[in-house]
Design a protein around this motif. Structure first.
Motif, short mmCIF file in Angstrom:
data_model
loop_
_atom_site.label_atom_id
_atom_site.label_comp_id
_atom_site.label_asym_id
_atom_site.label_seq_id
_atom_site.Cartn_x
_atom_site.Cartn_y
_atom_site.Cartn_z
N GLU A 84 39.13 43.93 54.03
CA GLU A 84 39.04 44.00 52.57
C GLU A 84 37.88 44.91 52.22
O GLU A 84 36.81 44.82 52.82
CB GLU A 84 38.77 42.62 51.96
N GLU A 98 35.37 46.27 49.10
CA GLU A 98 34.84 46.04 47.76
C GLU A 98 34.01 47.26 47.39
O GLU A 98 32.98 47.54 48.02
CB GLU A 98 33.98 44.78 47.74
N ARG A 144 47.41 46.48 48.69
CA ARG A 144 47.36 46.14 47.28
C ARG A 144 45.90 46.21 46.81
O ARG A 144 44.98 46.28 47.61
CB ARG A 144 47.93 44.75 47.01
N THR A 145 45.73 46.18 45.50
CA THR A 145 44.40 46.21 44.89
C THR A 145 44.32 45.12 43.83
O THR A 145 45.32 44.48 43.49
CB THR A 145 44.13 47.57 44.22
N THR A 146 43.14 44.92 43.28
CA THR A 146 42.99 43.90 42.24
C THR A 146 43.85 44.25 41.04
O THR A 146 44.44 43.38 40.41
CB THR A 146 41.53 43.76 41.80
N ALA A 147 43.94 45.55 40.72
CA ALA A 147 44.76 45.96 39.58
C ALA A 147 46.23 45.62 39.84
O ALA A 147 46.93 45.14 38.96
CB ALA A 147 44.61 47.45 39.32
N MET A 150 47.33 43.32 41.79
CA MET A 150 47.56 41.89 41.93
C MET A 150 47.45 41.15 40.61
O MET A 150 47.75 39.97 40.52
CB MET A 150 46.56 41.30 42.93
N ALA A 151 46.97 41.82 39.55
CA ALA A 151 46.80 41.15 38.27
C ALA A 151 48.15 40.69 37.72
O ALA A 151 49.14 41.40 37.83
CB ALA A 151 46.13 42.12 37.28
N THR A 181 39.91 50.01 39.94
CA THR A 181 39.94 48.83 40.79
C THR A 181 38.74 48.84 41.73
O THR A 181 38.22 49.90 42.09
CB THR A 181 41.23 48.78 41.62
N ARG A 182 38.28 47.66 42.09
CA ARG A 182 37.14 47.55 43.00
C ARG A 182 37.53 46.94 44.35
O ARG A 182 36.95 47.26 45.36
CB ARG A 182 36.04 46.69 42.37
N ARG A 183 38.53 46.07 44.36
CA ARG A 183 38.88 45.35 45.59
C ARG A 183 40.18 45.89 46.15
O ARG A 183 41.19 45.96 45.46
CB ARG A 183 39.00 43.86 45.29
#
Length: 387
Positions: free
Chosen positions: A339, A341, A375-378, A380-381, A293-295
């Motif tokens: 946040e 990144e 949470r992370t982008t992963a 939240m997918a 994950t990046r975010r």
């Protein structure tokens, strides 16, 4: 009349003899040496040891902290140094602010860091308040982190001894607390600290460092959580990120994001825990690439750097686990917090862990603050449904 200019190692105005300093004495070598150094310098040192819990195995366990044997060691050290020593019973506060919060976090599918919660609640709130009540000019601890005044105020930095760096566990220290707390070991290597303990004739000179979660005497945190939050032990489905149900898990408290072993499923490819959905009692698994994950969205943030207004962003190095090196990226101030990144991304970033932010990846870098991973982008997918 004494000069108001600092002439002592803690940067307090005037002479060391003018100040009472409370030392948080855990019974280990680090805090014992802090007490010895400050007493030798001439400060009026008062040692305070916290009794945080009392359950049979833990009070005698080697390698934990704040156990019964540690209280005894702190008392012996204080007698050797000729300083006052008090034991404060914070069991109920520790139970509420650390142990119960730890169990709640695991039941929510998070991976908490109880040492940070302990610093936030018991040590740098309750103990700090007790030190002020005693009229102390400062509270000193044996943490391996450094602070000094730069650009008009006291700031937090990584220590000289990178192998002992505890900055990850102290990111939540507020600016107000930093003005009052001191870390005398920030410029010393651990080997020198042990030498000093031996020179002072302290019984803890060769005492092993604490490594375990202090209230988990057998290393099985799931037993503690299961006793306090039995609902978290209910079985549930193990679901692949593509929607397939692959098996059953034994309760969400037994897993953490990034885990591979113990899943008891065989599908011909390595699978890892990608997400823990406590609401649906599901364990989401997938290939290694699904972990990256990046975010990262942070909650309960603490910012120690120069002012960062909503919409502003700045380059940082972020540390998502205490055992990982800081990784380059950006931090952005939002209306809800911070946040992050990451330039390259990280694997196994779990909600509940801390994300600590540094100004650079230099050995003595400034700690800019951080927060807990919400949470992370992963995470939240959107999850795919069964075909």
């Amino acid at each position: 009349m004494h000069s108001s200019e600092p002439s002592n190692s803690l940067g307090l105005p005037g002479r060391a003899e003018d100040h009472r300093v409370v030392v948080a004495m855990s019974g280990g070598v680090d805090s014992s040496v802090v007490a010895g150094l400050l007493a030798r310098e001439g400060f009026n040192v008062v040692g305070m040891t916290l009794q945080l819990y009392d359950h049979g195995a833990a009070t005698a366990k080697k390698g934990a902290c704040c156990a019964g044997s540690d209280i005894h060691d702190a008392r012996v050290v204080a007698e050797r140094l000729g300083i006052a020593h008090y034991v404060l019973d914070y069991e109920s506060r520790f139970q509420e602010g650390v142990i119960a919060a730890f169990a709640d976090a695991y039941a929510r599918g998070e991976t908490p860091v109880p040492c940070i919660a302990c610093n936030q609640t018991v040590k740098f709130t309750d103990l700090l308040s007790a030190a002020r009540t005693l009229g102390a000019s400062a509270l000193a601890t044996g943490h391996y982190v450094a602070s000094r005044v730069e650009r008009g105020r006291r700031r937090l930095f990584r220590p000289h001894d990178a192998q002992r760096d505890q900055s990850y566990f102290l990111f939540a220290t507020t600016a107000e607390q930093l003005d009052y707390v001191r870390f005398p070991l920030g410029d010393l290597p651990k080997d020198r600290v042990r030498e000093l303990a031996a020179e002072m004739g302290l019984v803890v000179a060769d005492k092993p460092d604490s490594q375990d979660i202090c209230f988990v005497p057998d290393g099985r945190y799931s037993n503690i959580v299961a006793a306090m939050r039995p609902d978290a032990t209910e079985e549930g489905p193990i679901r692949h990120v593509d929607g397939r149900v692959l098996g059953r898990h034994a309760g969400v408290i037994g897993y953490t994001v990034g885990q591979r072993r113990g899943l008891n499923i065989a599908v011909g490819e390595p699978l890892f825990v990608v997400r823990i959905d406590a609401e649906t009692n599901e364990l989401i698994v997938g290939p290694r690439e699904a972990l990256r994950t990046r975010r990262i969205i942070l909650r309960d943030t603490n910012w120690l750097g120069d002012p960062l207004e909503i919409g502003d962003e700045t380059s940082i190095y972020a540390r998502v686990r205490s055992t990982r090196p800081p990784a380059p990226g950006l931090v952005r101030r939002t209306a809800d917090g911070l946040e992050v990144e990451l330039d390259e991304g990280e694997e196994g970033v779990a909600p509940g862990q801390a994300c600590v932010l540094y100004a650079s990846n230099a050995p003595r870098a400034e700690i800019l603050g951080g927060g807990f991973i919400q949470r992370t982008t992963a995470n939240m997918a959107p999850r795919l449904v069964d075909a």
